[in-house]
Design a protein around this motif. Structure first.
Motif, PDB file in Angstrom:
ATOM      1  N   THR A 102       0.904  -1.040  -0.265  1.00  0.00           N
ATOM      2  CA  THR A 102       0.004   0.040  -0.012  1.00  0.00           C
ATOM      3  C   THR A 102       0.786   1.425  -0.091  1.00  0.00           C
ATOM      4  N   LYS A 103       0.291   2.385  -0.100  1.00  0.00           N
ATOM      5  CA  LYS A 103       1.051   3.776  -0.135  1.00  0.00           C
ATOM      6  C   LYS A 103       1.662   3.709   1.233  1.00  0.00           C
ATOM      7  N   ILE A 104       1.120   3.657   2.293  1.00  0.00           N
ATOM      8  CA  ILE A 104       1.680   3.555   3.600  1.00  0.00           C
ATOM      9  C   ILE A 104       2.954   2.356   3.780  1.00  0.00           C
ATOM     10  N   ASP A 105       2.550   1.146   3.365  1.00  0.00           N
ATOM     11  CA  ASP A 105       3.679   0.337   3.504  1.00  0.00           C
ATOM     12  C   ASP A 105       4.852   0.881   2.729  1.00  0.00           C
ATOM     13  N   LEU A 106       4.846   1.636   1.490  1.00  0.00           N
ATOM     14  CA  LEU A 106       6.018   2.239   0.617  1.00  0.00           C
ATOM     15  C   LEU A 106       6.551   3.205   1.714  1.00  0.00           C
ATOM     16  N   GLU A 107       5.945   4.033   2.445  1.00  0.00           N
ATOM     17  CA  GLU A 107       6.534   5.046   3.209  1.00  0.00           C
ATOM     18  C   GLU A 107       7.391   4.326   4.297  1.00  0.00           C
ATOM     19  N   TRP A 108       6.999   3.204   4.810  1.00  0.00           N
ATOM     20  CA  TRP A 108       7.536   2.311   5.709  1.00  0.00           C
ATOM     21  C   TRP A 108       8.980   1.845   4.972  1.00  0.00           C
ATOM     22  N   VAL A 109       8.825   1.143   3.726  1.00  0.00           N
ATOM     23  CA  VAL A 109       9.825   0.940   3.146  1.00  0.00           C
ATOM     24  C   VAL A 109      11.127   1.767   2.919  1.00  0.00           C
ATOM     25  N   GLN A 110      10.635   3.345   2.824  1.00  0.00           N
ATOM     26  CA  GLN A 110      11.447   4.472   2.667  1.00  0.00           C
ATOM     27  C   GLN A 110      12.217   4.470   3.960  1.00  0.00           C
ATOM     28  N   VAL A 111      11.371   4.510   4.932  1.00  0.00           N
ATOM     29  CA  VAL A 111      12.005   4.738   6.449  1.00  0.00           C
ATOM     30  C   VAL A 111      12.896   3.879   6.946  1.00  0.00           C
ATOM     31  N   LEU A 296      16.685  21.561  12.977  1.00  0.00           N
ATOM     32  CA  LEU A 296      16.335  20.861  11.925  1.00  0.00           C
ATOM     33  C   LEU A 296      14.772  20.824  12.035  1.00  0.00           C
ATOM     34  N   LEU A 297      14.128  21.468  11.376  1.00  0.00           N
ATOM     35  CA  LEU A 297      12.460  21.767  11.268  1.00  0.00           C
ATOM     36  C   LEU A 297      12.010  20.532  10.388  1.00  0.00           C
ATOM     37  N   HIS A 298      11.475  19.572  11.166  1.00  0.00           N
ATOM     38  CA  HIS A 298      11.271  18.313  10.503  1.00  0.00           C
ATOM     39  C   HIS A 298       9.874  17.935  10.334  1.00  0.00           C
ATOM     40  N   PRO A 299       9.044  18.595   9.786  1.00  0.00           N
ATOM     41  CA  PRO A 299       7.705  18.067   9.403  1.00  0.00           C
ATOM     42  C   PRO A 299       7.371  16.536   9.145  1.00  0.00           C
ATOM     43  N   LEU A 300       6.211  16.034   9.633  1.00  0.00           N
ATOM     44  CA  LEU A 300       6.182  14.684   9.446  1.00  0.00           C
ATOM     45  C   LEU A 300       5.453  14.638   7.810  1.00  0.00           C
ATOM     46  N   GLY A 301       5.862  13.761   7.035  1.00  0.00           N
ATOM     47  CA  GLY A 301       5.654  13.808   5.591  1.00  0.00           C
ATOM     48  C   GLY A 301       5.000  12.595   5.340  1.00  0.00           C
ATOM     49  N   GLY A 302       4.551  11.384   6.302  1.00  0.00           N
ATOM     50  CA  GLY A 302       3.911  10.368   5.902  1.00  0.00           C
ATOM     51  C   GLY A 302       2.401  10.444   6.036  1.00  0.00           C
TER      52      GLY A 302
END
Length: 481
Positions: A102-111, A296-302
């Motif tokens: 899924t799209k969220i699974d892909l975000e975890w692959v990146q992480v 480090l201004l670090h907005p969450l992007g997932g």
């Protein structure tokens, strides 16, 4: 010749003077550890000095390295395979059973692949999952513990499990059908959703955004294994240049010769209260003796819940904050943290802090109710607003990170600006919540002068105007049918 010295400074609030151990002229070990004591409060930093020594020089040239904090496990994980191997790996992956992401699974692959979850090298196998779920930590092979408060897992359904059969490896396919990675030496185990939800959120009440989006529709099995990612994850949405990996961030801190890095996570637009907190933190670090603290201004992007401001709008708003001089571009790095959001309060804020260790930050700013949300069915906060910062100060595996609880900021109606709350004149302060801010923007109303820079506010107003126009268009289409 060249010589590298690792300098580890440790704070002692009982000492008022700076003392340095003497270095013998005859240096045998490659790495020396010099212990400094000062009146800094809970500071533990590591500075690498590379000394280039020439026979004609009496004094070495010092190059300050800002890798102030070691990543968990000692080295950053990088699971993207070299370009020279991609064709061979892709051909191999085509022959494997395939698992759709899924799209969220892909975000975890990146992480995972970029090292945010170091030393984790793939989706969790059962022993890692159980340690994360029940202990918020994972024990490494050397016996040490690293914080890992959120299970990072991949769910599959019965059909996928049957297709995989007895295979040891599978290939992972993206939402658009492209080949993403290989998962090696897999293990499949039961996905007890109720237990996972209860342990992560402390409740199984309906209405938890990540649960409804990810866990409830997920399969009844989890598959773990080691990742080999074919190429860096890109979204081609105009924001990829903000998606700096931990390795790239550390390189940027070095380039700027930072001697302290303080991270601030947010999932909302930046108002002047946020800026006050960040600027005050830098002031405090300078008073401690640091010369070049970098924000480090670090907005969450997932993944975020539906009523949060979308990432592209937030990034445009953050850029305006720098353009308007509310934050200093010379001492600020704006980057996207790719993790999905759980809204799991004290459990999740440990993950947010741990990931910033791997990115090279040695200070983490935490405020009221970090990673929290309103209770889905009751009119109250889901978590105690103070528990997040308290948990961070005690969490196993986060001892090397300096936690900076910030003071409460609110709108001072007398001074007409955001200021730190003064209980002695509480009636003079106005608290403007994220909900209230969104209501202002949605209704085309201006907030009090001094609440947010004009450029940043205009971005929000345009966004909500576009939402209203789209809603009106849909209503008109519905009436005409």
């Amino acid at each position: 010749m060249s010589l590298t010295i690792k300098l580890h400074t440790i704070a002692s609030h009982n000492s008022s003077n700076l003392h340095t151990t003497k270095i013998s002229r005859r240096i045998r070990p490659r790495f020396l550890r010099l212990i400094h004591h000062s009146n800094f409060n809970d500071i533990g930093t590591v500075i690498d000095y590379k000394m280039s020594v020439s026979p004609s020089s009496n004094f070495p040239a010092l190059i300050v390295k800002s890798s102030l904090i070691d990543p968990d496990g000692g080295s950053l994980v990088d699971l993207v395979i070299p370009a020279s191997e991609r064709d061979l790996k892709a051909s191999e992956a085509e022959l494997m059973p395939k698992v759709k992401l899924t799209k969220i699974d892909l975000e975890w692959v990146q992480v995972i692949s970029e090292g945010w979850a170091s030393p984790l090298r793939g989706f969790m196998r059962e022993d890692e999952y159980l340690q994360s779920l029940h202990f918020n930590c994972i024990r490494m092979k050397d016996g040490g513990l690293v914080n890992m408060s959120l299970p990072i897992v991949l769910a599959i359904d019965d059909d996928a499990r049957e297709r995989i059969g007895e295979s040891n490896d599978v290939s992972l396919i993206g939402p658009d059908g492209d080949l993403i990675s290989i998962l090696r030496s897999i293990q499949i185990y039961k996905h007890n959703k109720e237990e996972r939800i209860a342990r992560t959120w402390g409740t199984t009440t309906p209405g938890l955004p990540y649960v409804e989006e990810v866990i409830t529709p997920a399969g009844n099995w989890l598959i773990g294994g080691d990742l080999e990612v074919l190429k860096p994850i890109k979204y081609n949405d105009g924001l990829d240049h903000f998606r700096l990996s931990p390795k790239k961030l550390r390189n940027e801190f070095d380039r700027r010769q930072a001697d302290a890095v303080f991270a601030f996570q947010l999932r909302n637009p930046v108002h002047n209260g946020h800026a006050l907190l960040m600027n005050d933190t830098r002031r405090r670090l300078l008073e401690m003796g640091y010369k070049n603290p970098i924000l480090l201004l670090h907005p969450l992007g997932g993944f975020t819940k539906a009523d949060d401001v979308p990432l592209d709008v937030r990034m445009e708003q953050h850029s305006k904050v720098l353009e308007d001089g509310v934050l200093d571009p010379e001492t600020t790095i704006v980057a996207i943290f790719p993790s999905p959001m759980h809204y799991a309060g004290p459990t999740e804020v440990q993950w947010h802090a741990k990931a910033r260790i791997n990115a090279g930050a040695n200070f983490y700013i935490v405020g009221r109710d970090p990673a929290g949300m309103g209770h889905p069915t009751e009119k109250r906060d889901l978590y105690d607003p103070d528990h997040g910062k308290k948990v961070l100060s005690m969490a196993p595996g986060l001892e090397k990170l300096n936690i900076l609880p910030f003071r409460v900021a609110a709108y001072d109606t007398v001074e007409k600006k955001m200021a730190f709350f003064d209980p002695s004149r509480a009636k003079d302060f106005l608290f403007i919540s994220g909900t209230k801010m969104r209501t202002f923007a949605r209704n085309g109303e201006n907030p009090p002068v001094g609440f947010m820079c004009s450029g940043g506010w205009e971005v929000l107003v345009r966004y909500y105007e576009s939402l209203q126009a789209e809603e009106a268009k849909q209503q008109s289409a519905g009436l005409s049918v």
